[in-house]
Design a protein around this motif. Structure first.
Motif, mmCIF file in Angstrom:
data_model
loop_
_atom_site.group_PDB
_atom_site.id
_atom_site.type_symbol
_atom_site.label_atom_id
_atom_site.label_comp_id
_atom_site.label_asym_id
_atom_site.label_seq_id
_atom_site.Cartn_x
_atom_site.Cartn_y
_atom_site.Cartn_z
ATOM 1 N N GLU A 53 1.008 -1.206 0.068
ATOM 2 C CA GLU A 53 -0.163 0.085 -0.216
ATOM 3 C C GLU A 53 0.958 1.282 0.186
ATOM 4 O O GLU A 53 0.553 2.189 -0.596
ATOM 5 N N PHE A 87 -7.767 0.193 2.481
ATOM 6 C CA PHE A 87 -7.077 -0.040 1.006
ATOM 7 C C PHE A 87 -6.293 -1.335 0.906
ATOM 8 O O PHE A 87 -5.533 -1.457 1.753
ATOM 9 N N ASP A 88 -6.422 -2.150 0.210
ATOM 10 C CA ASP A 88 -5.818 -3.387 -0.217
ATOM 11 C C ASP A 88 -5.005 -3.231 -1.788
ATOM 12 O O ASP A 88 -5.675 -3.401 -2.599
ATOM 13 N N LYS A 118 -5.482 -5.572 -4.814
ATOM 14 C CA LYS A 118 -6.763 -5.772 -5.640
ATOM 15 C C LYS A 118 -6.754 -4.737 -6.348
ATOM 16 O O LYS A 118 -6.749 -3.604 -6.399
ATOM 17 N N SER A 155 -9.026 -3.617 -8.464
ATOM 18 C CA SER A 155 -10.324 -2.790 -8.445
ATOM 19 C C SER A 155 -10.021 -1.554 -7.545
ATOM 20 O O SER A 155 -10.332 -0.341 -7.709
ATOM 21 N N GLU A 156 -9.272 -1.828 -6.244
ATOM 22 C CA GLU A 156 -8.990 -1.001 -5.320
ATOM 23 C C GLU A 156 -7.786 -0.046 -5.811
ATOM 24 O O GLU A 156 -8.045 1.128 -5.294
ATOM 25 N N GLN A 157 -7.004 -0.478 -6.539
ATOM 26 C CA GLN A 157 -6.013 0.386 -6.865
ATOM 27 C C GLN A 157 -6.622 1.566 -7.812
ATOM 28 O O GLN A 157 -6.188 2.740 -7.757
ATOM 29 N N LEU A 165 -9.502 2.554 -7.451
ATOM 30 C CA LEU A 165 -10.395 3.373 -6.630
ATOM 31 C C LEU A 165 -9.381 4.302 -5.999
ATOM 32 O O LEU A 165 -9.733 5.606 -5.979
ATOM 33 N N MET A 166 -8.297 3.801 -5.465
ATOM 34 C CA MET A 166 -7.363 4.639 -4.673
ATOM 35 C C MET A 166 -6.561 5.930 -5.757
ATOM 36 O O MET A 166 -6.623 6.995 -5.174
#
Length: 335
Positions: free
Chosen positions: A6, A122-123, A126, A128-130, A132-133
């Motif tokens: 992260e 936040f992971d 993943k 999808s989370e990348q 989003l972040m």
């Protein structure tokens, strides 16, 4: 100490986000040695401003050291601390900042500091989370950092008031452009350059521009000088006109810039974005303002370096002026 996925992603995303904003040609991002920071660069617009940032994710015990490293870095105008949003982190950061605020000898070090909290869940493993972040960081960096510093604190309120100001169409843009380029130091010369001679109308425009901070009026005088905020509005208008004439599709980052500046109205409401573009076009046609920058040209920028020394020479007949007249106000930490 090994960094988490992260931590690594946020550092790389910061570089990617700023590079995408640089692609709008409203600012530049230059490389800088990282030294002891997680990320460093030089932001280029009116001035060169060194930005340094640290990232807090897993090691709460390192908060004091991180903030001390940032705050005591003399070369850094902007100091950004990305922090995992937890109650423990917020409490510790607040403790350190309070210590600096209470001490008159360290309070000034807080200038230029920005704390940007990021979702704790936040992971980075993943995709999808990348995504989003990355999008969240782009929005926060633009709102909390770019508009708070390099864009001169231009706001949607400034846009609304400027757009709603009446008078001859395009005149307000022409007055702003003339003051930004040459200042208003001698009224007859100003009117001649502007190609407009109605004193009352010009006075109404300069009053509005001064009230918004788009120009700076010297106390007890008729002299008006440029500001970083006014320069940003002019550059933004030029980019809008050029992009419209070239049918260029706006980047995601430029869409964020527009969303923060232009109120979204329903059908039938005043279109601020359209008014700014049309006012700039009328100003070019009726007052000869230059809008000839080509977005297709290699290396074209919608900004240029600003030098207060040019104005010192013009105003040397006024020795009572203080040096701080020729600097923009510091951007204090807002917590």
């Amino acid at each position: 100490m090994a960094t988490s996925p992260e931590h690594q992603f946020i550092a790389e995303a910061m570089d990617s986000v700023l590079s995408r904003y640089a692609s709008t040609k409203l600012l530049g991002v230059l490389e800088a040695g990282r030294k002891k920071f997680d990320y460093s660069c030089v932001l280029e617009r009116d001035f060169h401003r060194v930005l340094s940032s640290q990232i807090l994710w897993s090691h709460t015990e390192g908060i004091h050291k991180d903030l001390m490293t940032l705050l005591h870095e003399e070369e850094s105008y902007l100091k950004v601390y990305f922090a995992k949003d937890t109650t423990k982190h917020r409490m510790r950061i607040d403790e350190v900042i309070s210590e600096y605020k209470k001490n008159s000898q360290t309070r000034a070090l807080l200038k230029g500091l920005r704390i940007i909290y990021l979702p704790s869940e936040f992971d980075a493993d993943k995709l999808s989370e990348q995504k989003l972040m990355s999008g969240l960081m782009s929005h926060l960096v633009c709102k909390d950092l770019l508009f708070g510093t390099v864009f001169g604190r231009l706001s949607s309120f400034d846009i609304r008031v400027f757009a709603n100001h009446g008078g001859p169409f395009g005149l307000k843009y022409a007055v702003l452009d003339e003051i930004t380029e040459n200042g208003l130091i001698h009224n007859p010369t100003f009117k001649e350059r502007l190609g407009y001679s109605t004193t009352g109308t010009i006075r109404e425009v300069t009053t509005m521009l001064s009230a918004l901070g788009l120009v700076k009026r010297l106390d007890n005088s008729v002299i008006f000088l440029p500001t970083l905020k006014g320069r940003m509005l002019l550059d933004l208008a030029r980019k809008l006109v050029v992009d419209n004439s070239s049918n260029e599709t706006a980047s995601g980052e430029f869409e964020i810039i527009k969303s923060l500046l232009f109120p979204i109205g329903s059908s039938g409401q005043f279109n601020y974005l359209k008014e700014i573009k049309e006012s700039a076009l009328y100003s070019a046609n009726n007052f000869g303002r230059k809008l000839t920058v080509s977005a297709q040209s290699e290396g074209t920028k919608f900004y240029k370096k600003f030098n207060w020394d040019d104005w010192r020479e013009q105003l040397k007949m006024m020795p009572e002026l203080k040096d701080n007249l020729f600097t923009e106000p510091d951007f204090d930490y807002v917590y």
